[in-house]
Enzyme design. Structure first.
Site, PDB file in Angstrom:
ATOM      1  N   GLU A 152      65.922 -13.738 100.942  1.00  0.00           N
ATOM      2  CA  GLU A 152      67.085 -12.899 100.611  1.00  0.00           C
ATOM      3  C   GLU A 152      67.754 -12.447 101.879  1.00  0.00           C
ATOM      4  O   GLU A 152      67.091 -12.003 102.814  1.00  0.00           O
ATOM      5  CB  GLU A 152      66.666 -11.623  99.871  1.00  0.00           C
ATOM      6  CG  GLU A 152      66.535 -11.674  98.391  1.00  0.00           C
ATOM      7  CD  GLU A 152      66.244 -10.278  97.823  1.00  0.00           C
ATOM      8  OE1 GLU A 152      66.935  -9.316  98.220  1.00  0.00           O
ATOM      9  OE2 GLU A 152      65.318 -10.165  97.009  1.00  0.00           O
TER      10      GLU A 152
ATOM     11  N   LYS B  32      73.709  -2.816  88.236  1.00  0.00           N
ATOM     12  CA  LYS B  32      72.719  -2.422  89.226  1.00  0.00           C
ATOM     13  C   LYS B  32      72.900  -0.950  89.583  1.00  0.00           C
ATOM     14  O   LYS B  32      74.021  -0.472  89.768  1.00  0.00           O
ATOM     15  CB  LYS B  32      72.846  -3.283  90.491  1.00  0.00           C
ATOM     16  CG  LYS B  32      72.464  -4.740  90.283  1.00  0.00           C
ATOM     17  CD  LYS B  32      72.144  -5.435  91.589  1.00  0.00           C
ATOM     18  CE  LYS B  32      70.806  -4.973  92.126  1.00  0.00           C
ATOM     19  NZ  LYS B  32      70.379  -5.734  93.323  1.00  0.00           N
TER      20      LYS B  32
ATOM     21  N   GLU C  34      76.852  -7.780  90.312  1.00  0.00           N
ATOM     22  CA  GLU C  34      76.100  -7.380  89.114  1.00  0.00           C
ATOM     23  C   GLU C  34      76.447  -5.924  88.771  1.00  0.00           C
ATOM     24  O   GLU C  34      76.021  -4.990  89.442  1.00  0.00           O
ATOM     25  CB  GLU C  34      74.609  -7.551  89.365  1.00  0.00           C
ATOM     26  CG  GLU C  34      74.217  -9.003  89.644  1.00  0.00           C
ATOM     27  CD  GLU C  34      72.785  -9.152  90.104  1.00  0.00           C
ATOM     28  OE1 GLU C  34      71.876  -8.868  89.298  1.00  0.00           O
ATOM     29  OE2 GLU C  34      72.571  -9.527  91.276  1.00  0.00           O
TER      30      GLU C  34
ATOM     31  N   GLU D 175      75.598  -1.909  96.124  1.00  0.00           N
ATOM     32  CA  GLU D 175      74.554  -2.650  95.418  1.00  0.00           C
ATOM     33  C   GLU D 175      75.129  -3.546  94.321  1.00  0.00           C
ATOM     34  O   GLU D 175      74.523  -4.551  93.953  1.00  0.00           O
ATOM     35  CB  GLU D 175      73.545  -1.677  94.806  1.00  0.00           C
ATOM     36  CG  GLU D 175      72.646  -0.994  95.814  1.00  0.00           C
ATOM     37  CD  GLU D 175      71.671  -1.961  96.473  1.00  0.00           C
ATOM     38  OE1 GLU D 175      71.294  -2.954  95.834  1.00  0.00           O
ATOM     39  OE2 GLU D 175      71.303  -1.720  97.629  1.00  0.00           O
TER      40      GLU D 175
END
Length: 376
Positions: A259, A316, A313, A322
């Site tokens: 990641e 989240k 997303e 984030e």
């Protein structure tokens, strides 16, 4: 004359090599309520991007099935909470029977991750069970002859290091180093599996080190112990992990970047959090890890790398950033361009015509120089 001919032949060889796609993947997170179906995502990645590997945070059957017959390398994850149960062979065998066997070889499953950043949870039960669970899962894969095709690993945050600056002083946290990480590295070496790390310059930069974090030109940071100069923060983070592995005697175990990424939007006042910086980081990251330059302590290497994340997303939790790490919006339009989109049909036709003209020119030059050589 010989020098001129050699130059033309070198030019021709470079032309014929073409474009080589590197091992660049994405983290396919699904903490959102507006994402397209997995089958559409798989088709999009295959047909419209150069991304050739995907990491999932679970083993969702619809998602695994969606990548069947695409050739895209798929990594799935056993959730942290299942680690204690996975230490039992019967459970590991059932997990493989349910989550792996129905999908191979149609889906190119290459890796199973046992948990995610387990050592950072401070959960003694999970930490104690991590390596035994990995060993048991490997045994279950071997029982059905899948251990050569599918490797077992687990990703770590940089929190596993007690020191990381300068990179030569990298050390694993005391206690974990001997009791967890050394047995883990022994398992990875024995099974030819990679040590997976989640380095994030985004979580370590300041306004003063933004250029250093984004791979921009900067004066560099000297490691006085090795006299190596670091021109980007990612190399420093990777070499700190390498130094820690070296202390335990495992420099031969491959490092994979599980990641890393940069958000395209954030809360007001965050320096360097915008689409331009995200494009800069991920674009420079892609170029750097594929270049073969490596790092100061690991020269001449490429790194299998997974960018976080495929999508923005919207569910989240936490700060705004984030929810904005995605390369793509849920409608599959790029948030920004980092050079991973395949050309359209029109672009491809134009490129092919241009390539044909270049090829014809090279052939003519080779013929001309050969004629001069023979005539002389």
């Amino acid at each position: 004359m010989e020098t001129a001919i050699a130059a033309v032949l070198l030019l021709a060889s470079v032309f014929f090599q073409g474009v080589v796609e590197g091992n660049i993947g994405v983290n396919y997170g699904t903490v959102a309520n507006d994402l397209p179906p997995p089958s559409e995502v798989a088709r999009f990645l295959l047909e419209s991007t150069t991304i050739n590997r995907v990491r999932m945070f679970d083993a969702d059957p619809e998602m695994i099935q969606a990548f069947a017959h695409t050739g895209i390398a798929v990594t799935v994850t056993v959730p942290n909470e299942l680690i204690p149960r996975l230490t039992k062979l019967s459970f590991a065998q059932q997990w493989v029977k349910t989550n792996v066997q129905p999908y191979v070889p149609a889906t190119n499953l290459i890796r199973i991750l046992v948990g995610n950043e387990v050592l950072s949870t401070a959960n003694k039960l999970l930490i104690a069970g991590l390596v035994p669970a990995m060993q048991t899962l490997h045994t279950a894969l071997a029982a059905v002859s899948l251990d050569r095709r599918i490797k077992v690993s687990t990703p770590h945050s940089l929190g596993i290091l007690s020191t990381s600056s300068p990179p030569s002083t990298g050390r694993f946290r005391q206690g974990y180093d001997v009791h967890v990480i050394k047995p883990l590295l022994s398992f990875l070496r024995a099974t030819n599996s990679p040590f997976m790390i989640n380095p994030y310059p985004f979580f370590g930069y300041s306004a003063e080190t933004l250029d250093y974090a984004l791979f921009r030109p900067n004066s560099g940071v000297l490691d006085e112990n090795t006299q190596r100069v670091y021109t980007n923060m990612l190399d420093a983070q990777l070499d700190a992990v390498f130094s820690a592995m070296k202390i335990l005697g495992f420099t031969d175990v491959e490092i994979v970047i599980a990641e890393t990424g940069w958000p395209s939007d954030g809360d007001e006042g965050q320096v360097g959090v915008n689409a331009e910086s995200a494009a800069e980081y991920n674009g420079n990251l892609r170029e750097h890890v594929m270049s073969g330059v490596g790092t100061p302590l690991m020269p001449n290497r490429t790194f299998e790398t997974y960018i976080f994340a495929l999508f923005n997303e919207n569910l989240k939790p936490g700060p705004l950033c984030e929810r904005n790490f995605g390369l793509f919006q849920p409608d599959l339009t790029p948030v920004y361009d980092i050079g991973i989109m395949r050309p359209t049909v029109a672009d491809a036709a134009a490129a092919a015509a241009y390539d044909n003209r270049i090829l014809l020119m090279i052939i003519c030059l080779v013929d001309w120089f050969l004629y001069l050589a023979l005539a002389g």
